[in-house]
Design an enzyme around this catalytic site. Structure first.
Site, PDB file in Angstrom:
ATOM      1  CE1 TYR A 110      -1.230  -9.073   0.318  1.00 36.00           C
ATOM      2  CE2 TYR A 110      -3.566  -9.542   0.593  1.00 36.00           C
ATOM      3  CZ  TYR A 110      -2.559  -8.739   0.108  1.00 36.00           C
ATOM      4  OH  TYR A 110      -2.880  -7.598  -0.576  1.00 36.00           O
ATOM      5  NE  ARG A 158      -7.510   7.433   3.315  1.00 33.18           N
ATOM      6  CZ  ARG A 158      -6.501   6.767   2.766  1.00 33.18           C
ATOM      7  NH1 ARG A 158      -6.532   6.463   1.469  1.00 33.18           N
ATOM      8  NH2 ARG A 158      -5.457   6.403   3.496  1.00 33.18           N
ATOM      9  CG  ASP A 208      -8.988   8.029   6.303  1.00 28.24           C
ATOM     10  OD1 ASP A 208      -8.116   7.176   6.592  1.00 28.24           O
ATOM     11  OD2 ASP A 208      -8.721   9.081   5.708  1.00 28.24           O
ATOM     12  CG  LEU A 259      -4.295  -6.093   3.562  1.00 25.60           C
ATOM     13  CD1 LEU A 259      -4.779  -7.493   3.912  1.00 25.60           C
ATOM     14  CD2 LEU A 259      -3.700  -6.059   2.164  1.00 25.60           C
ATOM     15  CE  LYS A 262      -6.249   5.852  10.144  1.00 25.26           C
ATOM     16  NZ  LYS A 262      -6.980   6.333   8.945  1.00 25.26           N
ATOM     17  CB  ALA A 277       2.793  -0.083   3.593  1.00 22.44           C
ATOM     18  CB  ALA A 280      -0.916   0.004   1.227  1.00 19.26           C
ATOM     19  CG  HIS A 311      -8.155  -3.548   8.371  1.00 21.64           C
ATOM     20  ND1 HIS A 311      -8.268  -2.231   8.756  1.00 21.64           N
ATOM     21  CD2 HIS A 311      -7.382  -3.537   7.262  1.00 21.64           C
ATOM     22  CE1 HIS A 311      -7.606  -1.462   7.919  1.00 21.64           C
ATOM     23  NE2 HIS A 311      -7.056  -2.231   7.002  1.00 21.64           N
TER      24      HIS A 311
END
Length: 325
Positions: free
Chosen positions: A60, A168, A180, A76, A99, A17, A14, A81
């Site tokens: 994964y 989002r 978010d 992710l 989160k 990340a 991501a 999650h």
């Protein structure tokens, strides 16, 4: 207790990340960014630029099967999650998950139960509580420095309307402004005060394609009133203020300092006196990784347990329930 560094793996390449948490894991004391799961060599290349020795798994499950990995970071999409946190715990990995870890408060229960059953460390990546500005704010408010707390107000906004593919902006990936960034405006008030909302007195939300893009929320806590705005359709702004009978505390870059601006805590005292404390160099992502590592290696209590994160999600659930009538 062990001096060995925690060997980390990341599930998915991501952007967050790549730009924040990967570099933070690499920079943190007692941590080794050892593995990444992605099937795309192009997405792996930026990680290899700052962590040349990183192993790349094409899935994964393959990373979770890697016995050399102690902990995984999960960035992710939101709706994945819980499932991947549970899979990682079942694979014997400690877990730091972005989160919101879950989309409803009751979904935390399975993760908490699995954490307790395995004895592993599992937490939501709620980085702000690792920043010293928030510990200072909590001390000032709870010590009575501003007198009796009367009101807490906050705002967190940015504009991503043109990024239509962003998770989002998609309901199917658990998107929306409140999941978010509402976690910050709501959770920070809970962290500083130690109180929980008694009632959401007002929740006004603007929706686009099934996700909230603007929200104004008012709540009653046991000892103060609360008001906050979150938006994905306004110019970038962030601020939190804790207003008491004798003064107030204002945080000018409360949620992503260094990106938005320098972290500063302004204590406003009677007579228009202002005392400013600045934190120019603190990286709360690094602080978070190091705190997680101490919990893994030394058994130290983690500063932001799942129970705290569940409480913030419970407030989010209350907001949505109020808005939908």
């Amino acid at each position: 207790m062990t001096d060995k560094p925690v060997r980390w793996g990341i599930l998915g390449a991501a952007k967050f990340a790549r730009e924040h948490m990967g570099p933070a894991i690499h920079a943190a004391k007692g941590a080794d960014l050892a593995a990444l799961a992605t099937s795309s060599p192009d997405k792996a290349a930026p990680f290899r630029a700052f962590a040349p020795g990183i192993d790349v798994h094409d899935g994964y499950d393959a990373l979770l099967a890697d016995a050399s990995i102690d902990a995984v970071y999960i960035p992710l999409p939101n709706h994945l999650h819980v499932d991947w946190t549970l899979k990682a715990l079942d694979a014997g990995k400690h877990v730091l998950c972005e989160k919101p870890l879950a989309m409803r408060a009751d979904q935390f229960d399975a993760v908490i139960a699995k954490r307790d059953a395995t004895g592993l460390v599992a937490a939501e990546a709620y980085m702000i509580v690792h920043h010293p500005q928030w510990h200072l704010a909590r001390t000032l408010v709870r010590s009575g420095e501003i007198g009796e707390l009367v009101q807490v107000d906050g705002v967190f906004s940015y504009d991503n309307r043109t990024d239509t593919g962003n998770i989002r902006n998609r309901a199917d990936t658990g998107g929306g402004g409140i999941p978010d960034i509402g976690v910050y405006t709501y959770g920070s008030a809970r962290f500083v005060t130690g109180e929980e909302p008694e009632e959401i007195t007002h929740a006004e939300i603007t929706w686009e394609n099934g996700v909230d893009v603007w929200a104004r929320v008012c709540a009653r806590f046991p000892s103060f009133q609360y008001h906050a705005v979150t938006s994905m359709r306004m110019a970038a702004r962030q601020e939190m203020t804790f207003h008491g009978s004798k003064g107030f505390v204002r945080l000018t870059a409360p949620f992503n300092p260094q990106v938005f601006g320098q972290a500063e805590v302004h204590l406003h005292r009677p007579g228009f006196e202002v005392v400013t404390t600045r934190f120019p160099a603190v990286n709360h992502y690094v602080q978070q990784v190091e705190a997680f590592g101490r919990s893994v290696r030394e058994g130290a209590e983690y500063p932001c347990p799942l129970e705290f994160s569940r409480g913030t999600q419970a407030m989010i659930d209350m907001v949505f329930a109020r808005a939908r009538g």
